[in-house]
Write a protein that holds these residues in place. Sequence first.
Motif, PDB file in Angstrom:
ATOM      1  N   GLU A 189     -45.975 -39.508 -17.049  1.00 53.70           N
ATOM      2  CA  GLU A 189     -46.186 -39.860 -15.650  1.00 53.70           C
ATOM      3  C   GLU A 189     -46.100 -42.278 -15.351  1.00 53.70           C
ATOM      4  O   GLU A 189     -45.914 -42.397 -14.563  1.00 53.70           O
ATOM      5  CB  GLU A 189     -47.789 -39.585 -14.669  1.00 53.70           C
ATOM      6  CG  GLU A 189     -47.891 -39.848 -13.332  1.00 53.70           C
ATOM      7  CD  GLU A 189     -49.228 -39.175 -13.051  1.00 53.70           C
ATOM      8  OE1 GLU A 189     -49.966 -39.086 -14.020  1.00 53.70           O
ATOM      9  OE2 GLU A 189     -49.912 -40.344 -11.814  1.00 53.70           O
ATOM     10  N   LEU A 190     -47.421 -42.155 -16.261  1.00 56.11           N
ATOM     11  CA  LEU A 190     -47.637 -43.862 -17.131  1.00 56.11           C
ATOM     12  C   LEU A 190     -46.247 -44.776 -16.969  1.00 56.11           C
ATOM     13  O   LEU A 190     -45.524 -46.172 -16.523  1.00 56.11           O
ATOM     14  CB  LEU A 190     -48.206 -44.158 -18.152  1.00 56.11           C
ATOM     15  CG  LEU A 190     -49.988 -44.189 -17.663  1.00 56.11           C
ATOM     16  CD1 LEU A 190     -50.251 -43.696 -19.064  1.00 56.11           C
ATOM     17  CD2 LEU A 190     -50.368 -45.032 -16.556  1.00 56.11           C
ATOM     18  N   SER A 191     -44.859 -43.706 -17.509  1.00 54.54           N
ATOM     19  CA  SER A 191     -43.884 -45.193 -17.646  1.00 54.54           C
ATOM     20  C   SER A 191     -42.901 -44.805 -16.697  1.00 54.54           C
ATOM     21  O   SER A 191     -41.467 -44.857 -17.148  1.00 54.54           O
ATOM     22  CB  SER A 191     -43.301 -44.146 -19.130  1.00 54.54           C
ATOM     23  OG  SER A 191     -43.949 -43.216 -19.808  1.00 54.54           O
ATOM     24  N   SER A 192     -42.594 -43.809 -15.556  1.00 54.57           N
ATOM     25  CA  SER A 192     -42.080 -43.659 -14.602  1.00 54.57           C
ATOM     26  C   SER A 192     -42.277 -44.804 -13.316  1.00 54.57           C
ATOM     27  O   SER A 192     -42.971 -44.568 -13.250  1.00 54.57           O
ATOM     28  CB  SER A 192     -42.477 -42.160 -13.711  1.00 54.57           C
ATOM     29  OG  SER A 192     -43.465 -43.107 -12.904  1.00 54.57           O
ATOM     30  N   PRO A 193     -40.953 -45.389 -13.258  1.00 51.49           N
ATOM     31  CA  PRO A 193     -40.867 -46.438 -12.326  1.00 51.49           C
ATOM     32  C   PRO A 193     -41.735 -46.933 -11.175  1.00 51.49           C
ATOM     33  O   PRO A 193     -42.064 -45.853 -10.384  1.00 51.49           O
ATOM     34  CB  PRO A 193     -39.568 -46.388 -11.578  1.00 51.49           C
ATOM     35  CG  PRO A 193     -39.027 -44.704 -12.372  1.00 51.49           C
ATOM     36  CD  PRO A 193     -39.574 -44.245 -13.504  1.00 51.49           C
ATOM     37  N   GLY A 194     -42.260 -47.460 -10.931  1.00 53.95           N
ATOM     38  CA  GLY A 194     -43.190 -47.405  -9.729  1.00 53.95           C
ATOM     39  C   GLY A 194     -44.468 -47.356 -10.022  1.00 53.95           C
ATOM     40  O   GLY A 194     -45.550 -47.656  -8.849  1.00 53.95           O
ATOM     41  N   SER A 219     -47.129 -48.685 -11.391  1.00 56.75           N
ATOM     42  CA  SER A 219     -48.155 -49.928 -11.500  1.00 56.75           C
ATOM     43  C   SER A 219     -48.133 -50.434  -9.991  1.00 56.75           C
ATOM     44  O   SER A 219     -48.996 -50.830  -9.667  1.00 56.75           O
ATOM     45  CB  SER A 219     -47.684 -50.850 -12.409  1.00 56.75           C
ATOM     46  OG  SER A 219     -46.376 -51.032 -12.512  1.00 56.75           O
ATOM     47  N   LEU A 220     -47.152 -50.156  -9.220  1.00 56.66           N
ATOM     48  CA  LEU A 220     -47.299 -51.214  -8.051  1.00 56.66           C
ATOM     49  C   LEU A 220     -47.967 -49.502  -7.126  1.00 56.66           C
ATOM     50  O   LEU A 220     -48.618 -50.004  -5.762  1.00 56.66           O
ATOM     51  CB  LEU A 220     -45.450 -50.619  -6.916  1.00 56.66           C
ATOM     52  CG  LEU A 220     -45.412 -51.400  -5.856  1.00 56.66           C
ATOM     53  CD1 LEU A 220     -46.023 -52.652  -6.582  1.00 56.66           C
ATOM     54  CD2 LEU A 220     -43.928 -51.447  -5.828  1.00 56.66           C
ATOM     55  N   ARG A 221     -47.897 -48.140  -7.392  1.00 58.24           N
ATOM     56  CA  ARG A 221     -47.878 -47.378  -6.634  1.00 58.24           C
ATOM     57  C   ARG A 221     -49.709 -47.854  -6.764  1.00 58.24           C
ATOM     58  O   ARG A 221     -50.730 -47.235  -5.522  1.00 58.24           O
ATOM     59  CB  ARG A 221     -48.145 -45.681  -7.043  1.00 58.24           C
ATOM     60  CG  ARG A 221     -48.783 -44.727  -6.827  1.00 58.24           C
ATOM     61  CD  ARG A 221     -47.827 -43.540  -6.176  1.00 58.24           C
ATOM     62  NE  ARG A 221     -47.318 -42.985  -7.653  1.00 58.24           N
ATOM     63  CZ  ARG A 221     -47.634 -41.916  -9.015  1.00 58.24           C
ATOM     64  NH1 ARG A 221     -49.051 -41.731  -8.639  1.00 58.24           N
ATOM     65  NH2 ARG A 221     -47.262 -41.615  -9.559  1.00 58.24           N
ATOM     66  N   VAL A 222     -50.158 -47.709  -7.677  1.00 57.92           N
ATOM     67  CA  VAL A 222     -51.643 -47.809  -8.464  1.00 57.92           C
ATOM     68  C   VAL A 222     -52.217 -49.560  -7.159  1.00 57.92           C
ATOM     69  O   VAL A 222     -53.749 -48.587  -6.482  1.00 57.92           O
ATOM     70  CB  VAL A 222     -51.963 -47.812  -9.529  1.00 57.92           C
ATOM     71  CG1 VAL A 222     -53.782 -48.486  -9.923  1.00 57.92           C
ATOM     72  CG2 VAL A 222     -51.512 -46.428 -10.320  1.00 57.92           C
ATOM     73  N   LEU A 223     -51.859 -49.943  -7.669  1.00 55.18           N
ATOM     74  CA  LEU A 223     -52.078 -51.121  -6.843  1.00 55.18           C
ATOM     75  C   LEU A 223     -51.646 -50.821  -5.948  1.00 55.18           C
ATOM     76  O   LEU A 223     -53.060 -51.862  -5.221  1.00 55.18           O
ATOM     77  CB  LEU A 223     -51.995 -52.971  -7.549  1.00 55.18           C
ATOM     78  CG  LEU A 223     -51.626 -52.629  -9.437  1.00 55.18           C
ATOM     79  CD1 LEU A 223     -51.064 -54.015 -10.401  1.00 55.18           C
ATOM     80  CD2 LEU A 223     -53.493 -52.945  -9.847  1.00 55.18           C
ATOM     81  N   ASP A 261     -43.826 -41.814 -26.000  1.00 55.47           N
ATOM     82  CA  ASP A 261     -45.236 -42.346 -26.221  1.00 55.47           C
ATOM     83  C   ASP A 261     -44.174 -43.945 -26.451  1.00 55.47           C
ATOM     84  O   ASP A 261     -43.278 -43.973 -26.824  1.00 55.47           O
ATOM     85  CB  ASP A 261     -46.030 -41.969 -27.405  1.00 55.47           C
ATOM     86  CG  ASP A 261     -46.959 -41.640 -28.197  1.00 55.47           C
ATOM     87  OD1 ASP A 261     -47.531 -42.368 -26.812  1.00 55.47           O
ATOM     88  OD2 ASP A 261     -47.570 -42.032 -28.457  1.00 55.47           O
ATOM     89  N   ASN A 262     -45.230 -45.090 -25.972  1.00 59.83           N
ATOM     90  CA  ASN A 262     -45.427 -46.434 -26.439  1.00 59.83           C
ATOM     91  C   ASN A 262     -43.766 -46.804 -26.077  1.00 59.83           C
ATOM     92  O   ASN A 262     -43.540 -47.848 -27.051  1.00 59.83           O
ATOM     93  CB  ASN A 262     -44.827 -46.519 -29.007  1.00 59.83           C
ATOM     94  CG  ASN A 262     -45.919 -46.745 -29.311  1.00 59.83           C
ATOM     95  OD1 ASN A 262     -47.181 -46.881 -28.582  1.00 59.83           O
ATOM     96  ND2 ASN A 262     -45.761 -45.877 -30.136  1.00 59.83           N
ATOM     97  N   THR A 263     -43.438 -46.011 -25.550  1.00 60.46           N
ATOM     98  CA  THR A 263     -41.557 -46.894 -24.764  1.00 60.46           C
ATOM     99  C   THR A 263     -42.306 -48.780 -23.989  1.00 60.46           C
ATOM    100  O   THR A 263     -43.337 -48.731 -23.827  1.00 60.46           O
ATOM    101  CB  THR A 263     -41.236 -45.536 -24.065  1.00 60.46           C
ATOM    102  OG1 THR A 263     -41.832 -45.903 -22.694  1.00 60.46           O
ATOM    103  CG2 THR A 263     -40.919 -44.262 -24.346  1.00 60.46           C
ATOM    104  N   ILE A 264     -41.088 -48.762 -24.326  1.00 58.44           N
ATOM    105  CA  ILE A 264     -41.562 -50.592 -23.190  1.00 58.44           C
ATOM    106  C   ILE A 264     -41.695 -50.074 -22.293  1.00 58.44           C
ATOM    107  O   ILE A 264     -43.372 -51.200 -21.983  1.00 58.44           O
ATOM    108  CB  ILE A 264     -40.287 -50.766 -23.291  1.00 58.44           C
ATOM    109  CG1 ILE A 264     -39.986 -51.722 -25.375  1.00 58.44           C
ATOM    110  CG2 ILE A 264     -40.314 -52.219 -22.898  1.00 58.44           C
ATOM    111  CD1 ILE A 264     -38.444 -51.302 -25.164  1.00 58.44           C
ATOM    112  N   ASP A 265     -41.427 -49.701 -21.652  1.00 60.23           N
ATOM    113  CA  ASP A 265     -41.952 -49.149 -20.235  1.00 60.23           C
ATOM    114  C   ASP A 265     -43.284 -48.884 -19.883  1.00 60.23           C
ATOM    115  O   ASP A 265     -44.325 -49.339 -18.795  1.00 60.23           O
ATOM    116  CB  ASP A 265     -41.016 -47.878 -19.129  1.00 60.23           C
ATOM    117  CG  ASP A 265     -39.721 -47.693 -18.758  1.00 60.23           C
ATOM    118  OD1 ASP A 265     -39.348 -49.312 -19.069  1.00 60.23           O
ATOM    119  OD2 ASP A 265     -38.876 -47.516 -18.975  1.00 60.23           O
ATOM    120  N   LEU A 266     -43.556 -47.454 -21.117  1.00 57.57           N
ATOM    121  CA  LEU A 266     -45.275 -47.814 -20.809  1.00 57.57           C
ATOM    122  C   LEU A 266     -46.134 -48.907 -21.650  1.00 57.57           C
ATOM    123  O   LEU A 266     -46.870 -49.279 -20.635  1.00 57.57           O
ATOM    124  CB  LEU A 266     -45.902 -46.495 -21.908  1.00 57.57           C
ATOM    125  CG  LEU A 266     -46.821 -46.086 -22.033  1.00 57.57           C
ATOM    126  CD1 LEU A 266     -47.365 -45.659 -21.111  1.00 57.57           C
ATOM    127  CD2 LEU A 266     -47.210 -45.309 -23.673  1.00 57.57           C
TER     128      LEU A 266
END
Length: 275
Positions: free
Chosen positions: A119-124, A126-130, A154-159
């Motif tokens: 979930e954390l590394s799926s696009p959008g 951080s925007l959804r949370v904020l 794990d540890n992906t750049i997106d994450l």
Amino acid sequence: HAKAAGRNTHAVFGEHMDELLRRRRALESDLRFAVETRTQLETFYQPVFNATDGSICSLEALARWKHPKMGYISPDQFIPLAEDIGLINDIGALVLDNACRTLADLPGISIAINASPLELSSPGYSLRVLTTLANMNVSPERLEIEMTETATADNTIDLKRTIAMLRKAGVRFAIDDFGTGYSSFSRVQNIEVDRIKIDRSFIGEMHQSGSRAVVVAMIGMARAKGLKITAEGVETIEQRAELERLGCDDLQGFLMSRPLPRQDVAAYVSRMART
Ligand code: C2E
Ligand code: MG
Ligand code: MG
Ligand code: MG
């Protein structure tokens, strides 16, 4: 003779697999229905306490699925299912929504939500949370995100980018079930977090010297890195006393409180504030 027995076993095994598969399909479509209608999914809240003075410092939001026929189904069962069939973002959004509403209703408390790395590394994300926080007028400092260690995504750049962006906005991060993943300590090195939550399996075995030593080591590591420490699964007075002695910051477990339904939270929090 042996051959016949073998064939028989196979037939039974095959039937069993069919039955499992059928049940899984049914559960999948039930979960889809639950998510679409937003009816059967609830959020419970487990209080977390300051180890030094015993006050409530936060709540952990925990997803609950009240199945119309089977009753409550554990998130340990339906979260992995939701990840498999692409529903995890919807469920995460639902819990986030509920948590932010509760934050708006209860000033002075902070809430932790759980998010899988997927979930954390799926696009959008951080925007959804904020956006959700802003829409409900809740300060990001009051939200913490617990991520479970998993081998994948794990540890992906997106994450890392997501975590960096949210932390910059004030949202805090914790590593959940710390010590159970195969890379706990390297994760703390690689990802910027604010807290570790020591997995309840270590707390449950703390009367054994080996497990106690592991807890001591985890606390020492967290201290050295300036991380906050929560012990989860505190079930006995002895465990609580020992964790206080060892310098754990926060405590969570059935000894203090089970997860509570939303309608009981406000009363519980104000009762605790008075005593
Ligand atoms: P978790 O995040 O480690 O949550 C703590 C779990 O331990 C909760 O189980 C809680 O009810 C249980 N617990 C708390 N104190 C005690 C205790 O003293 N003894 C024992 N035996 N258990 C205790 P729950 O609610 O069944 O959740 C299981 C897991 O499902 C969570 O573990 C979390 O990883 C996942 N989960 C729950 N809600 C969500 C969600 O909204 N999103 C995601 N991605 N995962 C979730
Ligand atoms: Mg958690
Ligand atoms: Mg945990
Ligand atoms: Mg867990």
